[in-house]
Design an enzyme around this catalytic site. Sequence first.
Site, PDB file in Angstrom:
ATOM      1  N   GLY A   1      24.559 -21.680  -4.508  1.00 14.84           N
ATOM      2  CA  GLY A   1      24.644 -20.506  -3.642  1.00 14.84           C
ATOM      3  C   GLY A   1      23.320 -19.935  -3.175  1.00 14.84           C
ATOM      4  O   GLY A   1      23.233 -18.750  -2.859  1.00 14.84           O
TER       5      GLY A   1
ATOM      6  N   ASN B   1      21.752 -20.558  -0.325  1.00 12.81           N
ATOM      7  CA  ASN B   1      21.930 -20.132   1.065  1.00 12.81           C
ATOM      8  C   ASN B   1      22.790 -18.882   1.151  1.00 12.81           C
ATOM      9  O   ASN B   1      22.538 -17.990   1.976  1.00 12.81           O
ATOM     10  CB  ASN B   1      22.552 -21.252   1.896  1.00 12.81           C
ATOM     11  CG  ASN B   1      21.514 -22.168   2.509  1.00 12.81           C
ATOM     12  OD1 ASN B   1      20.508 -21.719   3.037  1.00 12.81           O
ATOM     13  ND2 ASN B   1      21.753 -23.469   2.430  1.00 12.81           N
TER      14      ASN B   1
ATOM     15  N   LEU C   1      32.262 -27.723  -0.014  1.00 18.56           N
ATOM     16  CA  LEU C   1      32.519 -29.161   0.028  1.00 18.56           C
ATOM     17  C   LEU C   1      33.978 -29.537   0.274  1.00 18.56           C
ATOM     18  O   LEU C   1      34.345 -30.692   0.107  1.00 18.56           O
ATOM     19  CB  LEU C   1      32.037 -29.796  -1.283  1.00 18.56           C
ATOM     20  CG  LEU C   1      30.572 -29.537  -1.639  1.00 18.56           C
ATOM     21  CD1 LEU C   1      30.212 -30.233  -2.946  1.00 18.56           C
ATOM     22  CD2 LEU C   1      29.645 -29.983  -0.513  1.00 18.56           C
TER      23      LEU C   1
ATOM     24  N   ASN D   1      29.279 -23.754   9.876  1.00 18.93           N
ATOM     25  CA  ASN D   1      28.820 -24.582   8.762  1.00 18.93           C
ATOM     26  C   ASN D   1      27.368 -24.986   8.986  1.00 18.93           C
ATOM     27  O   ASN D   1      26.884 -25.008  10.119  1.00 18.93           O
ATOM     28  CB  ASN D   1      29.691 -25.845   8.654  1.00 18.93           C
ATOM     29  CG  ASN D   1      29.294 -26.710   7.459  1.00 18.93           C
ATOM     30  OD1 ASN D   1      29.100 -26.211   6.356  1.00 18.93           O
ATOM     31  ND2 ASN D   1      29.162 -27.998   7.677  1.00 18.93           N
TER      32      ASN D   1
ATOM     33  N   HIS E   1      24.709 -28.221   7.967  1.00 21.37           N
ATOM     34  CA  HIS E   1      24.638 -29.580   7.440  1.00 21.37           C
ATOM     35  C   HIS E   1      23.165 -29.971   7.309  1.00 21.37           C
ATOM     36  O   HIS E   1      22.380 -29.737   8.232  1.00 21.37           O
ATOM     37  CB  HIS E   1      25.366 -30.553   8.376  1.00 21.37           C
ATOM     38  CG  HIS E   1      25.453 -31.938   7.831  1.00 21.37           C
ATOM     39  ND1 HIS E   1      26.328 -32.286   6.823  1.00 21.37           N
ATOM     40  CD2 HIS E   1      24.753 -33.067   8.138  1.00 21.37           C
ATOM     41  CE1 HIS E   1      26.166 -33.572   6.541  1.00 21.37           C
ATOM     42  NE2 HIS E   1      25.222 -34.056   7.329  1.00 21.37           N
TER      43      HIS E   1
ATOM     44  N   ASP F   1      32.121 -32.423   9.915  1.00 26.07           N
ATOM     45  CA  ASP F   1      30.827 -32.455  10.630  1.00 26.07           C
ATOM     46  C   ASP F   1      30.936 -32.860  12.099  1.00 26.07           C
ATOM     47  O   ASP F   1      30.005 -33.441  12.661  1.00 26.07           O
ATOM     48  CB  ASP F   1      29.838 -33.390   9.912  1.00 26.07           C
ATOM     49  CG  ASP F   1      29.607 -32.981   8.469  1.00 26.07           C
ATOM     50  OD1 ASP F   1      29.609 -31.767   8.197  1.00 26.07           O
ATOM     51  OD2 ASP F   1      29.441 -33.876   7.624  1.00 26.07           O
TER      52      ASP F   1
END
Length: 210
Positions: A33, A35, A106, A123, A125, A166
Amino acid sequence: LHKEYRRQRQMCIRDRNKLIMKKNIAIFASGSGTNAENIIRYFQENDLIRVALVLSNRSDAYVLERAHRLQVPSEVFLKEDWVSGEQILALLHEYHIDFIVLAGFLVRVPERLLHAYPDKIINIHPALLPKFGGKGMYGDKVHQAVVAAGEKETGITIHYINEHYDEGSIIFQATCPVLPDDSPEEVAKKVHALEYEHFPHVVEEVISNR
């Protein structure tokens, strides 16, 4: 006394209106966590946007401890609740959630949530999509693949999500060099620096432009 009462009442109304006007973010995370904490701290003094809820699919995820320390409500959900989506949506509505941010999350988002929050789920990536994306490509696995492929640069991609891993529309990308002798760990440090620098700003920009 009447003047003071009116003044206090006006302050209460103003504060209440501020809360109503605020855009509420829910952060979904599966791991440490870092971020998530970075985003929570970024919006702590923001008058228009706040992180109102942290959700995780893992009861041992350290992000829950970070949320507790920063006084943000957090919840853990069961796999069956995630698949059905009903209880998750009820929780999001309870906290008046306007946007969802995935930060190291995830699990694929079910269609029920996608329909409830169209173009409102963001999101990040740890690579330059469309390269090194897809199911199973997360965290250190991405950095290992980048190094193994001999890439000269990598970076981050912030994007909306859809029903595929993605593949949602790209909002923002930032790059960093991959040197010939860089290890996956060294690449990870560079990518993490980009995440911390850009992710909160991009989230703010996307929400502010709505």
